[in-house]
Design an enzyme around this catalytic site. Structure first.
Site, PDB file in Angstrom:
ATOM      1  N   LYS A   1     -47.385  -4.682  70.508  1.00 44.10           N
ATOM      2  CA  LYS A   1     -48.414  -5.437  71.241  1.00 44.10           C
ATOM      3  C   LYS A   1     -47.766  -6.186  72.391  1.00 44.10           C
ATOM      4  O   LYS A   1     -46.690  -6.752  72.241  1.00 44.10           O
ATOM      5  CB  LYS A   1     -49.094  -6.430  70.291  1.00 44.10           C
TER       6      LYS A   1
ATOM      7  N   ARG B   1     -48.411 -21.541  67.140  1.00 45.50           N
ATOM      8  CA  ARG B   1     -48.069 -20.504  68.116  1.00 45.50           C
ATOM      9  C   ARG B   1     -47.476 -21.087  69.400  1.00 45.50           C
ATOM     10  O   ARG B   1     -46.869 -20.379  70.180  1.00 45.50           O
ATOM     11  CB  ARG B   1     -49.287 -19.608  68.382  1.00 45.50           C
ATOM     12  N   GLN B   2     -47.639 -22.400  69.594  1.00 44.36           N
ATOM     13  CA  GLN B   2     -46.968 -23.038  70.743  1.00 44.36           C
ATOM     14  C   GLN B   2     -45.618 -23.547  70.221  1.00 44.36           C
ATOM     15  O   GLN B   2     -45.421 -24.741  69.992  1.00 44.36           O
ATOM     16  CB  GLN B   2     -47.835 -24.176  71.301  1.00 44.36           C
TER      17      GLN B   2
HETATM   18  C1  R5P Z   1     -49.609 -13.204  66.732  1.00 48.63           C
HETATM   19  O1  R5P Z   1     -48.957 -14.019  67.262  1.00 48.63           O
HETATM   20  C2  R5P Z   1     -50.392 -13.449  65.494  1.00 48.63           C
HETATM   21  O2  R5P Z   1     -49.741 -12.902  64.396  1.00 48.63           O
HETATM   22  C3  R5P Z   1     -51.773 -12.829  65.616  1.00 48.63           C
HETATM   23  O3  R5P Z   1     -51.625 -11.459  65.883  1.00 48.63           O
HETATM   24  C4  R5P Z   1     -52.539 -13.465  66.730  1.00 48.63           C
HETATM   25  O4  R5P Z   1     -52.561 -14.845  66.536  1.00 48.63           O
HETATM   26  C5  R5P Z   1     -53.960 -12.941  66.811  1.00 48.63           C
HETATM   27  O5  R5P Z   1     -54.580 -13.568  67.887  1.00 48.63           O
HETATM   28  P1  R5P Z   1     -55.912 -12.994  68.500  1.00 48.63           P
HETATM   29  O6  R5P Z   1     -56.883 -12.817  67.393  1.00 48.63           O
HETATM   30  O7  R5P Z   1     -56.337 -14.070  69.483  1.00 48.63           O
HETATM   31  O8  R5P Z   1     -55.569 -11.707  69.196  1.00 48.63           O
END
Ligand code: R5P
Length: 302
Positions: A191, A94-95
């Site tokens: 989101k 994610r980074q």
């Molecule tokens: C988004 O980038 C991913 O698909 C997930 O929605 C995200 O990693 C979920 O992260 P968390 O459980 O911390 O909200």
């Protein structure tokens, strides 16, 4: 052909299952920490000239990376010819950009570390948001399999009249694939992430008469799913079923999900957790057999 699989500590169950399905041996390696917390590795097998692979479930990667690299280097030092990494959860993805000046692009650096220690890797549904493919950051052959069909089959077998819901645009790739396979309708929400533990989700009115099934690649802090479950509950819908490939569950997110009103929470065993209900071993074994041109010998459950 890979003849020995080694389990990084924690990945023993998946390793045994994979080895059974591939018809290869499980290697024996002692892994522990010295009192000063440095890592100790000792391989008990003759690996000279052999193709081997390490199975590592790399959630919480910082504490696992050094033991992993030490095991790989020990195997190489003892004469292993080819060392693969089977990491069903690929961390740091994610980074994938410099969000703020001065930040590192950790996904690239992490992949580069693996390049220097392995000949190939295999993973399940890496979080590809800004990268088109894992090859964009991996210099070694990187095979990717998707658990979407397994998620779809679990939903088809366990939830009647599901309404699939992806909590953000990034989840659409999984939700659309799962919906197509189980023939269920789906919605994708919007989101906005304001911080590691702060997300805002726009949930429009949902149709009645169906069970909401939230689908995502990762549950990390759980805030994405918790916020969605909470709003769906406010609409008076049945308890949401939460399905994800990688269940990290930082901050006891599983308890948070229950408290928000979630029903069943189910994940794949890419990360070891009580919610594991979807087994990726056969998927991984089939991909290894395909790449190596050998049939997987057993395709049953662990
Ligand atoms: C988004 O980038 C991913 O698909 C997930 O929605 C995200 O990693 C979920 O992260 P968390 O459980 O911390 O909200």
């Amino acid at each position: 052909m890979t003849s020995l699989l080694y389990a990084l500590t924690g990945a023993e169950s998946l390793t045994r299952s994979l080895a059974r399905q591939l018809g290869c041996e499980v290697g024996s390696a002692e892994q522990r920490r010295f009192p000063d917390e440095e890592s100790y590795v000792r391989v008990a097998d003759d690996v000279s000239g052999k193709a081997v692979a390490i199975v590592a479930q790399l959630d919480r990667p910082d504490r696992k990376l050094l033991p992993l690299l030490l095991l790989a280097d020990t195997l190489r030092d003892l004469g292993a010819e080819r060392i693969g990494l089977i990491a069903p959860y690929f961390p740091y993805m994610r980074q994938d950009t410099r969000f703020l000046p001065g930040e590192g692009i950790s996904s690239r650096y992490f992949a580069r570390i693996l390049d220097n220690h392995f000949e190939w890797l295999l993973t399940v549904d890496p979080h590809l948001h800004r990268y088109p493919a894992l090859d964009a950051i991996c210099g070694i052959p990187a095979e990717v399999v998707t658990a979407a069909p397994l998620l779809a089959d679990w939903i088809a077998g366990n939830v009647s009249a599901p309404l699939l819901i992806g909590p953000d645009s990034e989840s659409e790739q999984w939700v659309a694939a799962v919906a197509a396979r189980c023939g269920a309708p789906y919605r994708v929400l919007e989101k906005t992430r304001r911080g590691d533990r702060d997300v805002v989700i726009q949930v429009p009115d949902m149709p009645a008469g169906r069970t909401p099934v939230l689908i995502d690649d990762i549950i990390s802090t759980g805030r994405t799913m918790i916020e969605t479950v909470r709003q769906l509950k406010q609409q008076g819908l049945p308890a949401s079923v939460c399905v994800a490939v990688h269940g990290i569950f930082a901050d006891s997110a599983d308890l948070g999900l229950r408290a928000a009103g979630a029903g069943r929470v189910v994940t794949a065993n890419t990360v070891v957790h009580d919610s594991n209900g979807i087994d990726v071993a056969a998927l991984l074994a089939a991909e290894i057999a395909r790449v190596e041109g050998t049939p997987a010998v057993e395709a049953g459950p662990a």
